[in-house]
Scaffold this active site. Sequence first.
Site, PDB file in Angstrom:
ATOM      1  N   PHE A  32      -7.366  -2.915   6.121  1.00 22.38           N
ATOM      2  CA  PHE A  32      -6.479  -3.714   5.280  1.00 22.38           C
ATOM      3  C   PHE A  32      -7.281  -4.553   4.287  1.00 22.38           C
ATOM      4  CE2 PHE A  32      -2.014  -3.427   6.806  1.00 22.38           C
ATOM      5  CZ  PHE A  32      -2.219  -2.450   7.767  1.00 22.38           C
ATOM      6  N   SER A  53      -0.699   2.042  -0.671  1.00 23.11           N
ATOM      7  CA  SER A  53       0.314   1.242  -1.347  1.00 23.11           C
ATOM      8  C   SER A  53       1.243   2.126  -2.158  1.00 23.11           C
ATOM      9  CB  SER A  53      -0.377   0.232  -2.267  1.00 23.11           C
ATOM     10  OG  SER A  53       0.565  -0.363  -3.139  1.00 23.11           O
ATOM     11  N   TYR A  57      -5.748  -0.608  -9.159  1.00 23.04           N
ATOM     12  CA  TYR A  57      -5.509  -0.847  -7.727  1.00 23.04           C
ATOM     13  C   TYR A  57      -4.816   0.371  -7.107  1.00 23.04           C
ATOM     14  CZ  TYR A  57      -2.782  -2.731  -3.777  1.00 23.04           C
ATOM     15  OH  TYR A  57      -2.176  -2.927  -2.566  1.00 23.04           O
TER      16      TYR A  57
END
Length: 281
Positions: free
Chosen positions: A76, A115, A144
Amino acid sequence: MTAPPPPRPVLLTGASGNLGRVLARELAAAGWTLRLTDIAPFPDPLPPRATFLRADLNDGVALLRQAEGCGAILHFGGASMERPFEEVLGPNLRGLNHVYEAARRERARVVFASSNHAIGFHERPQAGEPKLALDCAFRPDGYYGLSKAYGELMGRLYWDKHGVENVNLRIGSCFPKPTDARMLATWLSYPDLVHLVVACVTAPRTGHAVIWACSNNPRSFWGEDHRERIGWTPQDSAEAYRAEVEGKLGDPIAERYQGGAYASMGYSRAAPAPRDPFALA
Ligand code: 15L
């Protein structure tokens, strides 16, 4: 939580972040032995049986040491929102390789916090249109999201080449409660996240799996995934918050794409893209 604690310790990167802290607290309460690591100090009292090492994901040696004897790595850590490429590169790309090398050495399973931003430039399905399929193309909405697509592909590589099992969680919006209308589709509650991570670690076999990590939201953008393989059924639903958030909309680009504000951040096309991704406009 009913499953007994895993027989080997579990390494958690990004332990000092919002989701890391929730996982550290809840998994320790369930009797798990945790090795926590983060570049930032751990802000909470250290849970029972846990150790904490302050380390940069760029430091492969530190990560290998932390992973010694672990049966699973919950990854994470790294940049957790859109950042300039140079800031994403070290933690999210090099760091990820350190995680996978450690997993290969320990024969550990990786649970990767991917994600929705890996696919954020897919349009939101309109009424009557099918939900997004798991094998859709990666359509990242920034550096990202691009790093998350790379992370999922690294999982694919390490499974195919080295037999390292990995579960890739395409996390929607994991917060205490939904805060805008988009989250009626993307919200993942903290309890659903914790049960998901427990299922990922305790499932007998996972291979390379991908999960749309949102709660049981009727408005979800996403279709079927590998949840049966790990035995996970989300219990919460964003619908309970509909009245609070349904008027909270973003700009037209954000509203068009699944990634929301990440899609419109720095958007510089002269005209909006055509709906057909292959059209030359
Ligand atoms: C993410 O990947 C981020 O980590 C989180 O802060 C939110 O922005 C979330 O996506 C989202 O899409 O709502």
